[in-house]
Scaffold this motif. Sequence first.
Motif, short mmCIF file in Angstrom:
data_model
loop_
_atom_site.label_atom_id
_atom_site.label_comp_id
_atom_site.label_asym_id
_atom_site.label_seq_id
_atom_site.Cartn_x
_atom_site.Cartn_y
_atom_site.Cartn_z
N MET A 190 -0.25 8.10 3.61
CA MET A 190 1.11 7.97 3.36
C MET A 190 2.07 9.06 3.77
O MET A 190 1.55 10.26 3.16
N ALA A 191 3.11 8.94 4.08
CA ALA A 191 3.83 10.13 4.54
C ALA A 191 4.45 10.81 3.02
O ALA A 191 4.57 9.85 2.28
N LYS A 192 4.66 11.97 3.35
CA LYS A 192 4.92 13.00 2.29
C LYS A 192 6.64 12.43 1.73
O LYS A 192 6.82 12.77 0.48
N ASN A 193 7.20 12.15 2.49
CA ASN A 193 8.51 11.50 2.18
C ASN A 193 8.64 10.17 1.63
O ASN A 193 9.72 9.70 1.28
N SER A 194 7.41 9.60 1.56
CA SER A 194 7.45 8.09 0.84
C SER A 194 7.63 8.30 -0.49
O SER A 194 7.20 9.06 -1.21
N PRO A 195 8.56 7.33 -1.23
CA PRO A 195 8.69 7.14 -2.59
C PRO A 195 7.05 7.05 -3.27
O PRO A 195 7.25 7.20 -4.47
N HIS A 196 5.93 6.56 -2.54
CA HIS A 196 4.75 6.24 -3.29
C HIS A 196 3.87 7.53 -3.08
O HIS A 196 2.55 7.41 -3.25
N TYR A 197 4.18 8.49 -2.44
CA TYR A 197 3.41 9.72 -1.92
C TYR A 197 2.86 10.11 -3.22
O TYR A 197 3.69 10.33 -4.38
N PRO A 198 1.65 10.59 -3.78
CA PRO A 198 0.49 10.48 -2.74
C PRO A 198 -0.40 9.43 -2.63
O PRO A 198 -1.45 9.75 -2.35
N LEU A 199 -0.02 8.27 -2.90
CA LEU A 199 -0.72 7.01 -3.01
C LEU A 199 -1.10 6.63 -1.54
O LEU A 199 -0.25 6.97 -0.50
N THR A 200 -2.38 6.17 -1.37
CA THR A 200 -2.65 5.51 0.08
C THR A 200 -1.84 4.31 0.04
O THR A 200 -1.55 3.49 -1.06
N LEU A 201 -2.08 3.47 1.32
CA LEU A 201 -1.72 2.28 1.33
C LEU A 201 -2.38 1.25 0.47
O LEU A 201 -1.79 0.36 -0.11
N GLU A 202 -3.57 1.46 0.45
CA GLU A 202 -4.50 0.63 -0.49
C GLU A 202 -4.04 0.65 -1.92
O GLU A 202 -4.02 -0.32 -2.43
N GLU A 203 -4.01 2.05 -2.33
CA GLU A 203 -3.50 2.16 -3.63
C GLU A 203 -2.08 1.36 -4.00
O GLU A 203 -2.09 0.66 -5.09
N VAL A 204 -1.42 1.49 -3.15
CA VAL A 204 0.08 0.81 -3.46
C VAL A 204 -0.18 -0.81 -3.46
O VAL A 204 0.18 -1.32 -4.38
N GLU A 205 -0.97 -1.46 -2.48
CA GLU A 205 -1.35 -2.57 -2.52
C GLU A 205 -1.93 -3.17 -3.63
O GLU A 205 -1.72 -3.99 -4.46
N GLU A 206 -3.02 -2.28 -4.39
CA GLU A 206 -3.54 -2.66 -5.69
C GLU A 206 -2.81 -2.56 -6.72
O GLU A 206 -2.78 -3.51 -7.55
N ILE A 207 -1.97 -1.75 -6.82
CA ILE A 207 -0.91 -1.49 -7.97
C ILE A 207 0.20 -2.69 -7.72
O ILE A 207 0.51 -3.19 -8.95
N THR A 208 0.65 -3.00 -6.61
CA THR A 208 1.38 -4.27 -6.62
C THR A 208 0.73 -5.61 -6.91
O THR A 208 1.53 -6.24 -7.80
N THR A 209 -0.25 -5.66 -6.67
CA THR A 209 -1.12 -6.85 -7.15
C THR A 209 -1.16 -6.92 -8.56
O THR A 209 -1.02 -7.79 -8.91
N ALA A 210 -1.44 -5.84 -9.15
CA ALA A 210 -1.65 -5.62 -10.46
C ALA A 210 -0.49 -6.06 -11.31
O ALA A 210 -0.29 -6.89 -12.22
N PHE A 211 0.85 -5.58 -10.78
CA PHE A 211 2.06 -5.91 -11.33
C PHE A 211 2.26 -7.42 -11.36
O PHE A 211 2.84 -7.87 -12.27
N LYS A 212 1.99 -7.87 -9.91
CA LYS A 212 2.32 -9.33 -9.92
C LYS A 212 1.35 -10.08 -11.00
O LYS A 212 1.70 -11.24 -11.51
#
Length: 102
Positions: free
Chosen positions: A1-23
């Motif tokens: 994930m790019a350093k300028n991403s608001p979710h840095y240092p998370l990987t795409l998979e981690e962001v997806e897991e966190i999003t799923t958990a929130f839902k």
Amino acid sequence: MAKNSPHYPLTLEEVEEITTAFKEFDKDSNGSITAQEMRECLNRTNIEHDNDEVDSAMKSMDSNKDGKVTFDEYMSFMVKLVTEQSHKKERKHPSKQQTKKK
């Protein structure tokens, strides 16, 4: 994930897991989690907890102190948590280059 991403240092998979958990927590799909929704989700998934633990977690995530946790608050908390865990791992297992004496 790019350093300028608001979710840095998370990987795409981690962001997806966190999003799923929130839902999963946000049962009424209104974009925020209440303590009651968190308790209900933990009960559905048979995760042991007590009310004090849930209240403490909610307070930690609820940055604007309105009694509910939005997706942005949840994600910010998780980024901080993952970053702290990553730093702890780095301190326990420094790279070979850092441990070599000059």
